[in-house]
Write a protein that holds these residues in place. Structure first.
Motif, PDB file in Angstrom:
ATOM      1  N   ILE A 418      -2.742   6.267 -12.828  1.00 36.36           N
ATOM      2  CA  ILE A 418      -2.862   5.029 -12.075  1.00 36.36           C
ATOM      3  C   ILE A 418      -2.196   5.192 -10.709  1.00 36.36           C
ATOM      4  O   ILE A 418      -1.052   5.623 -10.613  1.00 36.36           O
ATOM      5  CB  ILE A 418      -2.232   3.843 -12.828  1.00 36.36           C
ATOM      6  N   LEU A 419      -2.935   4.866  -9.661  1.00 37.85           N
ATOM      7  CA  LEU A 419      -2.421   4.924  -8.291  1.00 37.85           C
ATOM      8  C   LEU A 419      -2.407   3.509  -7.720  1.00 37.85           C
ATOM      9  O   LEU A 419      -3.409   2.793  -7.779  1.00 37.85           O
ATOM     10  CB  LEU A 419      -3.311   5.818  -7.431  1.00 37.85           C
ATOM     11  N   THR A 420      -1.265   3.094  -7.188  1.00 37.44           N
ATOM     12  CA  THR A 420      -1.158   1.768  -6.585  1.00 37.44           C
ATOM     13  C   THR A 420      -1.136   1.898  -5.065  1.00 37.44           C
ATOM     14  O   THR A 420      -0.479   2.782  -4.523  1.00 37.44           O
ATOM     15  CB  THR A 420       0.114   1.040  -7.048  1.00 37.44           C
ATOM     16  N   VAL A 421      -1.870   1.018  -4.399  1.00 33.44           N
ATOM     17  CA  VAL A 421      -1.991   1.048  -2.939  1.00 33.44           C
ATOM     18  C   VAL A 421      -1.869  -0.379  -2.413  1.00 33.44           C
ATOM     19  O   VAL A 421      -2.532  -1.285  -2.920  1.00 33.44           O
ATOM     20  CB  VAL A 421      -3.347   1.642  -2.496  1.00 33.44           C
ATOM     21  N   ARG A 422      -1.038  -0.568  -1.396  1.00 33.47           N
ATOM     22  CA  ARG A 422      -0.916  -1.874  -0.742  1.00 33.47           C
ATOM     23  C   ARG A 422      -1.643  -1.821   0.608  1.00 33.47           C
ATOM     24  O   ARG A 422      -1.482  -0.868   1.363  1.00 33.47           O
ATOM     25  CB  ARG A 422       0.559  -2.236  -0.538  1.00 33.47           C
ATOM     26  N   LEU A 423      -2.424  -2.832   0.883  1.00 34.70           N
ATOM     27  CA  LEU A 423      -3.248  -2.838   2.094  1.00 34.70           C
ATOM     28  C   LEU A 423      -3.112  -4.148   2.859  1.00 34.70           C
ATOM     29  O   LEU A 423      -2.815  -5.197   2.278  1.00 34.70           O
ATOM     30  CB  LEU A 423      -4.720  -2.629   1.734  1.00 34.70           C
ATOM     31  N   LYS A 424      -3.358  -4.069   4.155  1.00 33.32           N
ATOM     32  CA  LYS A 424      -3.424  -5.248   5.003  1.00 33.32           C
ATOM     33  C   LYS A 424      -4.840  -5.833   4.931  1.00 33.32           C
ATOM     34  O   LYS A 424      -5.732  -5.252   4.321  1.00 33.32           O
ATOM     35  CB  LYS A 424      -3.073  -4.873   6.446  1.00 33.32           C
ATOM     36  N   ALA A 425      -5.034  -6.987   5.545  1.00 31.48           N
ATOM     37  CA  ALA A 425      -6.368  -7.571   5.601  1.00 31.48           C
ATOM     38  C   ALA A 425      -7.289  -6.665   6.406  1.00 31.48           C
ATOM     39  O   ALA A 425      -6.874  -6.018   7.368  1.00 31.48           O
ATOM     40  CB  ALA A 425      -6.306  -8.965   6.233  1.00 31.48           C
ATOM     41  N   GLY A 426      -8.541  -6.598   6.010  1.00 32.87           N
ATOM     42  CA  GLY A 426      -9.500  -5.761   6.716  1.00 32.87           C
ATOM     43  C   GLY A 426     -10.621  -5.304   5.808  1.00 32.87           C
ATOM     44  O   GLY A 426     -10.726  -5.720   4.651  1.00 32.87           O
ATOM     45  N   GLU A 427     -11.465  -4.427   6.323  1.00 32.64           N
ATOM     46  CA  GLU A 427     -12.588  -3.888   5.568  1.00 32.64           C
ATOM     47  C   GLU A 427     -12.286  -2.440   5.192  1.00 32.64           C
ATOM     48  O   GLU A 427     -11.877  -1.645   6.041  1.00 32.64           O
ATOM     49  CB  GLU A 427     -13.885  -3.973   6.383  1.00 32.64           C
ATOM     50  N   TYR A 428     -12.516  -2.110   3.936  1.00 37.08           N
ATOM     51  CA  TYR A 428     -12.174  -0.779   3.433  1.00 37.08           C
ATOM     52  C   TYR A 428     -13.322  -0.209   2.617  1.00 37.08           C
ATOM     53  O   TYR A 428     -14.053  -0.941   1.944  1.00 37.08           O
ATOM     54  CB  TYR A 428     -10.924  -0.835   2.554  1.00 37.08           C
ATOM     55  N   THR A 429     -13.454   1.108   2.706  1.00 38.93           N
ATOM     56  CA  THR A 429     -14.359   1.843   1.832  1.00 38.93           C
ATOM     57  C   THR A 429     -13.526   2.816   1.016  1.00 38.93           C
ATOM     58  O   THR A 429     -12.796   3.640   1.571  1.00 38.93           O
ATOM     59  CB  THR A 429     -15.415   2.614   2.637  1.00 38.93           C
ATOM     60  N   PHE A 430     -13.599   2.705  -0.304  1.00 42.25           N
ATOM     61  CA  PHE A 430     -12.835   3.569  -1.203  1.00 42.25           C
ATOM     62  C   PHE A 430     -13.774   4.591  -1.836  1.00 42.25           C
ATOM     63  O   PHE A 430     -14.904   4.264  -2.224  1.00 42.25           O
ATOM     64  CB  PHE A 430     -12.176   2.748  -2.316  1.00 42.25           C
TER      65      PHE A 430
END
Length: 455
Positions: A418-430
């Motif tokens: 399990i990998l946890t990632v914190r992000l800001k508002a915006g558009e993302y492609t994973f």
């Protein structure tokens, strides 16, 4: 409540002596990122009450004449979502008169925000009791405490609602030893599907697997609250919460209590907790009565765990909105009178977009806690003064690499994958790159929330 937060620790609090008609503020009980709770005196009925004020400090500040003003125009949507949730919480609680469910007495709007007055409960949260008086907690104490708590849960479920955030922090143990179930900011009707990712509440160790999903495949029901209660009992018995459910999906490291056999606890209690903590919803007790049967407990009120004088019987006034400023005008007034500032709307561990308005009746703490260091923040679409508002959980196989906006993420998953990632508002492609293939998924982050993504 015995725990007090001095006024100087909550600089945005209303001053002692402030009056809401019949209610007079006496002191601050607790203060967190989303609100403030006061001990107040009801001059009309001559009794102590608790008053909860919706005051998200990251979105608003105390202005002239104690009225709230938004920190900036872009905070209005998050503030509106949080205020609406606060209102819904009061309306939900008003439907129940169970002695072990938080009871709302009044609800009104003032100072460009909303307030609710509730019964003032003595004692401390189960979390504080466990930390400060662990010797009081044994199987006998648990079995005396559980029937009334189960009855409160059953009443909630029969009314068509789930609590969805049962934890040690949300159970108040009164001075007479009887529990009260607190904090209904996450409660929702059982017939409603979760349609917005911001409506997912996560409390690692207590949250079952179905609450990590952002689709309707994993239905929530009474078994969802039963899992959380099982985690509460596990924590009381072992001393720490069970493994995070989403990590158990990859590699289940849960050690059954019936095999650990902690001293002082009967096999029947340990087996019942194991059943409640089954990873798959269908393997758990499906209702409170079924769980009570496993525990060989009645679902009814028991004698107090400790003798204490009962408070005098006082009339309870029906919940109503005091005829002051209509709630529909609160946000409009806030925006119109906002100061000319450009401060960022820092959400800081709150989910204001629909569900989580944490009760500050217990010691305030972040909605998502972990013993591990916070993961680094990935590149964001907004300016540097915006903070991360979204938490993502990725399930990765060995040797795979997470790509965010076509760039490798520098942190590897834990042993559980399990990998946890914190992000800001915006558009993302994973995308997850492995053996040349890189299946992708696009997500737009507009509001605070939590996602669990499998690629």
């Amino acid at each position: 409540m015995t725990h007090r937060t001095p006024n100087q620790d909550v600089p945005t609090a209303l001053p002692p002596g402030y009056r809401f008609n019949e209610f007079e503020i006496k002191e601050v009980i607790g203060g967190g990122g989303v609100g403030i709770v006061y001990r107040a005196w009801d001059h009309q009925l001559e009794r102590i009450v608790a008053i909860k004020e919706f005051m998200p400090s990251s979105l608003s500040r105390r202005g002239d004449n104690n009225a709230l003003v938004l920190r900036s125009q872009r905070c209005s949507k998050a503030f509106s979502a949080g205020l609406n949730n606060f209102i819904q919480q009061a309306r939900l609680l008003a439907q129940f008169t169970h002695p072990n469910l938080l009871q709302v007495l009044h609800f009104w709007s003032e100072n460009n925000t909303a307030y609710m007055a509730t019964v003032f409960y003595s004692g401390m949260t189960l979390s504080r009791l466990k930390n400060h008086h662990p010797d009081q907690i044994d199987e006998s104490w648990i079995r005396q405490m559980l029937p009334v708590l189960l009855d409160a849960m059953k009443t909630l479920h029969e009314g068509g609602y789930l609590h969805r955030d049962i934890s040690l922090d949300n159970i108040q143990i009164q001075e007479n030893g009887l529990p009260v179930l607190l904090d209904f900011g996450c409660a929702r009707r059982t017939i409603s599907n979760i349609a917005d990712e911001t409506e997912i509440m996560l409390r690692p160790g207590y949250t079952p697997i179905e609450q990590y999903s952002d689709d309707s495949e994993n239905a929530q029901g009474p078994w969802t609250d039963i899992y959380a209660l099982g985690a509460v009992l596990y924590t009381l018995i072992i001393g720490s919460p069970p493994p995070v459910s989403v990590a158990r999906k990859t590699e289940d490291r849960y050690e059954p209590l019936s095999k650990l056999l902690p001293p002082g606890y009967s096999p029947s209690l340990l087996q019942a907790v194991d059943r409640a903590l089954a990873l798959q919803p269908q393997d758990r007790p499906q209702c409170v009565d079924e769980f009570a049967e496993l525990l060989a407990l009645p679902v009814k009120e028991e004698e107090p765990l400790a003798k204490a004088p009962e408070p005098p019987s006082l009339p309870v006034m029906p919940v109503n909105e005091v005829k002051r400023k209509p709630l529909s005008s609160v946000l409009k007034h806030l925006v119109f009178h906002r100061p000319a500032i450009s401060a960022a709307c820092v959400v800081a561990a709150l989910v204001l977009g629909g569900v989580l308005i944490r009760s500050v009746m217990s010691t305030p703490q972040a909605a998502l806690t972990s013993d591990t260091p916070s993961p680094p923040v990935a590149s964001a679409a907004l300016s540097d003064d915006e903070q991360e508002i979204a938490l993502f959980y990725f399930e990765l196989s060995k040797g795979s690499q997470l790509l965010i906006n076509n760039k490798p993420y520098p942190r590897a998953p834990g042993p559980d994958g399990i990998l946890t990632v914190r992000l800001k508002a915006g558009e993302y492609t994973f995308a997850v790159q492995q053996n040349g293939a890189a299946p992708a998924r696009s997500v737009t982050v507009k509001h605070p929330g939590t996602w669990f993504i499998t690629l």
